[in-house]
Design an enzyme around this catalytic site. Sequence first.
Site, PDB file in Angstrom:
ATOM      1  N   GLU A 123      39.083  38.219  41.109  1.00  0.00           N
ATOM      2  CA  GLU A 123      40.783  37.906  40.931  1.00  0.00           C
ATOM      3  C   GLU A 123      41.373  38.257  42.013  1.00  0.00           C
ATOM      4  OE1 GLU A 123      40.697  39.109  36.081  1.00  0.00           O
ATOM      5  OE2 GLU A 123      40.648  40.654  37.589  1.00  0.00           O
TER       6      GLU A 123
HETATM    7  C1  TNX Z   1      38.583  41.250  34.267  1.00  0.00           C
HETATM    8  S1  TNX Z   1      36.005  41.313  34.493  1.00  0.00           S
HETATM    9  C2  TNX Z   1      38.537  42.179  35.170  1.00  0.00           C
HETATM   10  C3  TNX Z   1      38.986  43.372  35.255  1.00  0.00           C
HETATM   11  C4  TNX Z   1      39.658  43.776  33.803  1.00  0.00           C
HETATM   12  C5  TNX Z   1      38.903  43.393  32.632  1.00  0.00           C
HETATM   13  C6  TNX Z   1      39.739  43.463  31.319  1.00  0.00           C
HETATM   14  C7  TNX Z   1      36.416  41.434  36.074  1.00  0.00           C
HETATM   15  C8  TNX Z   1      35.564  41.554  37.340  1.00  0.00           C
HETATM   16  N1  TNX Z   1      37.897  41.726  36.163  1.00  0.00           N
HETATM   17  O1  TNX Z   1      39.797  43.842  36.059  1.00  0.00           O
HETATM   18  O2  TNX Z   1      39.861  45.159  33.821  1.00  0.00           O
HETATM   19  O3  TNX Z   1      39.200  41.836  32.683  1.00  0.00           O
HETATM   20  O4  TNX Z   1      38.923  43.033  30.344  1.00  0.00           O
END
Ligand code: TNX
Length: 647
Positions: free
Chosen positions: A422
């Site tokens: 992300e």
């Molecule tokens: C996605 S999964 C994220 C996290 C959040 C999560 C909540 C991932 C690698 N990144 O930053 O905490 O969703 O479900």
Amino acid sequence: MSAAPSTAPEPLDPPHPADVTPASEATPAPEVETAAADQSAAVGRAAAQANATDRAEPAGQTNTAAGAGTTARANTAAGAETAAHADDAAQAAGRTAGELARAAERKAAALLAPPAPTRLGDVVPAPEQVMPDAGADYLLAADAVIRVSADPAAMAVAGHLAALLRPATGYPLPVTDAATPVPSGGIALDLTGEAALGEEGYRLDITTDGVRIAAGTAAGLFHGVQTLRQLLPAAVESATPVTERWVLPGGSILDRPRYPHRGAMLDVARHFFGVTDVLRVIDDLARYKLNRLHLHLTDDQGWRIAIDSWPRLATVGGAGAVGDAPGGYYTQADYQRIVAYAADRHITVIPEIDLPGHTHAALTAYGELAPDRVAPPPYTGTEVGFSYVDPASERTYDFVADVLGEIAALTPGRWLHIGGDEAFKVPAEVYAGFVDRVQRIVAELGRDVIGWHQIAPATHAEGRILQWWGTTGEDAVTAEAVRRGARLILSPGNHAYLDMKYAPDTPIGHDWAGLIDVHRAYDWDPANHLAGAPAEAVLGVEAPLWTESVTTLAEIEFMLFPRLPAIAELGWSPRSTHDWSAFRERLATHGPRWATAGITYHRSPELPWPTTPVPAPRRPSADDVGQAPVSRLDETPVRPGTAPDRG
Ligand code: TNX
């Protein structure tokens, strides 16, 4: 440690036995620190008993790692070494008449006794092979001895077994080493070195004459001990002595894991959890033969590990948490304590420093890392994808090298997790170049890199592992990285994300990847989950617990249980054992175990929970003074907004 204190378990479902004992009291104290003293006292007691009853075989009570001095004195006939030789000689010459008589007595008692309350097959994760023998149930007696191969790691497993069994049984269970450990009415842990059982497999034989666990490695013995624990009555989880017949079901188990990587992830960044909470989670993992704990140590809301060369990361970046909850961070000594505690349970810690995104907390401490060179105020919300360290600045790579260098020095395990998820504000090409450089830093540290599957487009690095968290089972970019040599850890968001709610009325958790009940957690196959990725690329499974809405140890365990054992079974058990209706029955028998251990769990309506009452303590004793009453369920307040779902 600068820590938010652990809060007492708070019921998430309507009250049930799991809320009985505060978690911190129910977990046997980290026996690493106390085993030596306990063991030497117990060994002394057993040696004295043995002398008093004129046992035919003087060996056994002698040379443990911790108790050698005490026992050599207690065993007046001979020194430790002589006794060890006598042990070997007695074995070589066959059994004495007295010993044969005792074995016959045990057999007769076992045949007359009611059968064991557990079935040999009621193990989670399901073993590779289970061969019950109804005539071979074993009754653990008060004078049983644990005999173990004379190897430090095997003896540590024996100490662990003794520490598991002593509180509930109240038996001394002295640990003694032997060249070839045999049960002789007790429990033998035999480090045979046989390669066929692999790195983590074991064989368990239960007969009227005792229990033998054989393995090629101490890890195998440790997993065998977890199986043994599950086969004893649920009351074995009690922290205080219980009146119970400690009967084990007769027969043999041969067991090896399907995958080498079986893990869980704990996000200590969104909410901070102190060392004792993490140790408790490690114990939870060990029960189900998981062997990796991935710690998500940094995120926008908090930086949780002290870095000497960049001290403000922890002191400034670690100050906050989601929703203004108390922050905190691990000192390097705290982190090492976690790593060592995990290693004692054959669990490897995988530290994650999330880069280049999810770095807002680092930026609050060092504005020089921010694209605009301005330190922002702390962030306590739950949005994602807005922050990043400046990939165009050399200072950023100094930071990455310093941080990963310090973490590598504290981490004996082979892997460093660099996050990579992300980073929405970093253009794709810049992102790939950043990951390439960070992968090189990890390689220079002599470690293998793990990243969330977003790092797939970067150059292949030897040994690199992608952690898949998608929800569709399709991703051409990840499949292509696998073709270039990457391997996979599977954490599909819609099956393995333990921060998802169980049901619409689950009081905490998310639902962006859907609702995940126990069946959904169980209902997939790691071997063919990701299209285009061959089964050989799959190293295993991991269940992440993100903690935006999880604030206490009780809430952690509520989200783990009963879903974590489902993921553990996918990672350990051969696919041939996969069967939801059998699994739900087996898993349900663990409810009373969790309740007795003080583990908060979700009374999922999908499982046929037994109605076995929680065992009562044997008798009030001086030691029990000040303990929580065994049942105060009706006094426990129900969390507002909790919908009753008790089956
Ligand atoms: C996605 S999964 C994220 C996290 C959040 C999560 C909540 C991932 C690698 N990144 O930053 O905490 O969703 O479900």
